[in-house]
Design a protein around this motif. Structure first.
Motif, short mmCIF file in Angstrom:
data_model
loop_
_atom_site.label_atom_id
_atom_site.label_comp_id
_atom_site.label_asym_id
_atom_site.label_seq_id
_atom_site.Cartn_x
_atom_site.Cartn_y
_atom_site.Cartn_z
N GLY A 24 -4.18 -16.77 -6.57
CA GLY A 24 -3.41 -18.00 -6.44
C GLY A 24 -4.23 -19.24 -6.77
N MET A 25 -5.51 -19.24 -6.45
CA MET A 25 -6.36 -20.39 -6.77
C MET A 25 -6.45 -20.60 -8.27
N TRP A 26 -6.49 -19.51 -9.04
CA TRP A 26 -6.47 -19.63 -10.49
C TRP A 26 -5.14 -20.21 -10.95
N VAL A 27 -4.04 -19.72 -10.40
CA VAL A 27 -2.71 -20.17 -10.82
C VAL A 27 -2.55 -21.66 -10.57
N VAL A 28 -3.00 -22.13 -9.40
CA VAL A 28 -2.87 -23.55 -9.05
C VAL A 28 -3.65 -24.44 -10.03
N GLN A 29 -4.75 -23.92 -10.55
CA GLN A 29 -5.61 -24.71 -11.44
C GLN A 29 -5.21 -24.62 -12.91
N ILE A 30 -4.18 -23.87 -13.24
CA ILE A 30 -3.82 -23.67 -14.65
C ILE A 30 -3.58 -25.00 -15.39
N PRO A 31 -2.78 -25.93 -14.86
CA PRO A 31 -2.56 -27.18 -15.61
C PRO A 31 -3.86 -27.94 -15.89
N ALA A 32 -4.73 -28.02 -14.90
CA ALA A 32 -5.99 -28.74 -15.09
C ALA A 32 -6.89 -28.04 -16.09
N ILE A 33 -6.91 -26.71 -16.06
CA ILE A 33 -7.76 -25.97 -16.98
C ILE A 33 -7.20 -26.05 -18.40
N GLU A 34 -5.87 -26.07 -18.54
CA GLU A 34 -5.27 -26.29 -19.86
C GLU A 34 -5.78 -27.59 -20.47
N ASP A 35 -5.77 -28.67 -19.70
CA ASP A 35 -6.25 -29.96 -20.19
C ASP A 35 -7.75 -29.93 -20.48
N GLN A 36 -8.50 -29.26 -19.62
CA GLN A 36 -9.95 -29.20 -19.77
C GLN A 36 -10.35 -28.48 -21.05
N VAL A 37 -9.62 -27.41 -21.37
CA VAL A 37 -9.95 -26.60 -22.55
C VAL A 37 -9.26 -27.15 -23.81
N GLY A 38 -8.14 -27.87 -23.61
CA GLY A 38 -7.43 -28.44 -24.74
C GLY A 38 -6.47 -27.47 -25.41
N ILE A 39 -5.72 -26.72 -24.61
CA ILE A 39 -4.74 -25.78 -25.15
C ILE A 39 -3.37 -26.11 -24.59
N GLY A 40 -2.32 -25.57 -25.23
CA GLY A 40 -0.96 -25.76 -24.77
C GLY A 40 -0.42 -24.52 -24.10
N HIS A 41 0.86 -24.60 -23.70
CA HIS A 41 1.48 -23.49 -23.00
C HIS A 41 1.54 -22.23 -23.87
N ALA A 42 1.82 -22.41 -25.17
CA ALA A 42 1.94 -21.25 -26.05
C ALA A 42 0.62 -20.49 -26.14
N ALA A 43 -0.48 -21.22 -26.30
CA ALA A 43 -1.79 -20.58 -26.36
C ALA A 43 -2.16 -19.93 -25.04
N LEU A 44 -1.75 -20.57 -23.93
CA LEU A 44 -2.05 -20.00 -22.61
C LEU A 44 -1.43 -18.62 -22.45
N GLY A 45 -0.24 -18.43 -23.02
CA GLY A 45 0.41 -17.12 -22.93
C GLY A 45 -0.47 -16.02 -23.48
N GLY A 46 -1.15 -16.29 -24.59
CA GLY A 46 -2.05 -15.30 -25.16
C GLY A 46 -3.24 -15.03 -24.27
N PHE A 47 -3.77 -16.08 -23.63
CA PHE A 47 -4.91 -15.89 -22.74
C PHE A 47 -4.52 -15.09 -21.50
N LEU A 48 -3.29 -15.25 -21.05
CA LEU A 48 -2.83 -14.49 -19.89
C LEU A 48 -2.76 -12.99 -20.20
N VAL A 49 -2.55 -12.67 -21.47
CA VAL A 49 -2.60 -11.26 -21.86
C VAL A 49 -4.00 -10.70 -21.63
N LEU A 50 -5.02 -11.51 -21.94
CA LEU A 50 -6.40 -11.08 -21.70
C LEU A 50 -6.65 -10.86 -20.21
N LEU A 51 -6.07 -11.72 -19.38
CA LEU A 51 -6.17 -11.52 -17.93
C LEU A 51 -5.57 -10.17 -17.55
N GLY A 52 -4.43 -9.83 -18.13
CA GLY A 52 -3.79 -8.55 -17.84
C GLY A 52 -4.59 -7.37 -18.35
N VAL A 53 -5.17 -7.50 -19.55
CA VAL A 53 -5.98 -6.42 -20.10
C VAL A 53 -7.20 -6.17 -19.20
#
Length: 395
Positions: A24-53
């Motif tokens: 849950g701590m990761w989930v809460v920080q998703i918006p801030a980490i998106e801004d920090q890394v400079g990615i959008g929602h579409a790119a985040l979807g691909g990264f979440l696949v890596l989390l699942g893998v």
């Protein structure tokens, strides 16, 4: 006997809360980490696949290691690993670094997930009555704690790195200090065969385990669909205000938690087959109501029924997998949990793809079909080895 087991049950609750909090701590920080890394929602979807893998790989590794070394050794180490790797997404500044961080964090999360479930099977076996659903309910409590802690960290101006590092430090302390209460049972050591390899590694996986895994995939696919599409359904299909639409997921999550707190008593009285059969049937009714109703209040009721029906199903599948073979409890749980996790990830994507072919509300008829299939196949929880245990639990 039950009093002597209370410490083991209590620390198992602690590890489930810990896992839910770290994720849950990761989930809460998703918006801030998106801004920090400079990615959008579409790119985040691909990264979440890596989390699942990473999680899937961690489940397979953690299951086998639990069978080899015992859960008393693996669970606290997995808790430390999951805690430490939580820091990595907060440190990422480039997309490639975030991808690598989520892959590693997913591995730690998967290792903790399957090892604590394997230990929960040991506790349930010692209790000689169902307790698995209550453990899964406390995972949701961890998510609530993460939301509260994350909101407090944001209010005082902490960034993702500081917040996740602090959470990791607390997680390491909790994982290590709780280890003493875990059950000391050593893992079963299978006899070697003529080639010198353990028989448990050579023999084929029982078809029943794969059937349990397929059912976990179907049920957790339904959960994943609710997580990502319930709010959008009320907002885009029924035209509900955003504040009202949020209650769709709230209704689902609340009844899911309450249902898991009650499911153990239902299973003890009526058996796990009844929990899966009638729970899946109730979920099918609920999601069908969501798919067909033009009224917001009825859709909210449907999401609530969907969560209540699904609530006890996955714990029954995990429990059955863990009890099927004591020498391979962790490995079998990892197979069921791993395939189920794939379903959780695939659910939102499948629904999204189907929206190209039909309205969003009509796509929910697919989860309804999957729930009906799970209800029809619920008898898989009944096996010759389970019958004596079921009689004992229900007497």
């Amino acid at each position: 006997m039950e009093r002597a087991l209370r410490p083991a049950r209590a620390v198992t609750f602690v590890y489930f809360v810990l896992n839910g909090t770290l994720l849950g701590m990761w989930v809460v920080q998703i918006p801030a980490i998106e801004d920090q890394v400079g990615i959008g929602h579409a790119a985040l979807g691909g990264f979440l696949v890596l989390l699942g893998v990473g999680a899937f790989a961690g489940m397979q590794f953690g299951g086998r290691l639990s069978d080899r070394l015992g859960t008393r050794t693996v669970v606290p180490l997995a808790g430390v690993l999951c805690s430490v790797t939580l820091v990595l997404p907060g440190l990422a500044r480039e997309p490639w670094a975030l991808g690598a961080a989520l892959l590693v964090f997913g591995f730690g999360n998967g290792t903790l997930d399957v090892s604590m479930n394997a230990h929960a099977v040991q506790v349930e076996k010692a209790y000689q009555r169902p307790v698995m659903s209550a453990f899964h309910a406390t995972f949701s409590v961890g998510g609530v704690l993460a939301a509260l802690a994350g909101a407090a960290a944001i209010d005082i101006g902490w960034g993702p790195a500081t917040t996740l590092t602090t959470a990791a430090g607390v997680g390491v302390i909790v994982a290590l200090t709780s280890a003493r209460g875990l059950l000391p049972a050593a893992p079963a050591t299978p006899e070697a065969d003529a080639d010198g390899e353990p028989e448990a590694q050579n023999r084929a996986v029982p078809p029943r385990i794969w059937l349990l895994a397929v059912l976990a995939l179907l049920i957790m696919l339904c959960e994943g669909a609710a997580n990502d599409w319930s709010v959008l359904h009320l907002k885009t299909v029924l035209g509900a205000p955003e504040s009202t639409a949020a209650f769709a997921y709230g209704a689902f999550a609340a009844t899911m938690t309450v249902g898991r707190l009650l499911a153990d008593r239902v299973s003890a009285r009526f058996g796990p087959v009844a929990v899966l059969r009638y729970g899946s049937a109730l979920a099918a009714v609920g999601i069908t109501l969501v798919a067909l109703s033009p009224w917001i209040w009825a859709a909210l009721a449907g999401w609530a029924l969907f969560g209540l029906g699904l609530s006890g199903c996955v714990p029954q599948l995990f429990s059955a997998a863990g009890h099927a073979d004591p020498a391979a409890a962790g490995t079998n749980v990892s197979r069921v949990a791993g395939l189920g996790y794939i379903g959780m990830l695939a659910g939102p994507a499948v629904i999204g793809w189907m929206t190209h072919l039909m309205p969003l509300n009509h796509t929910f008829l697919l989860p309804a079909l999957f729930c009906a299939a799970a209800a029809a196949a619920a008898g898989i929880l009944r096996s010759p080895s389970d019958r004596p245990r079921t009689v004992e639990l229900t007497s």
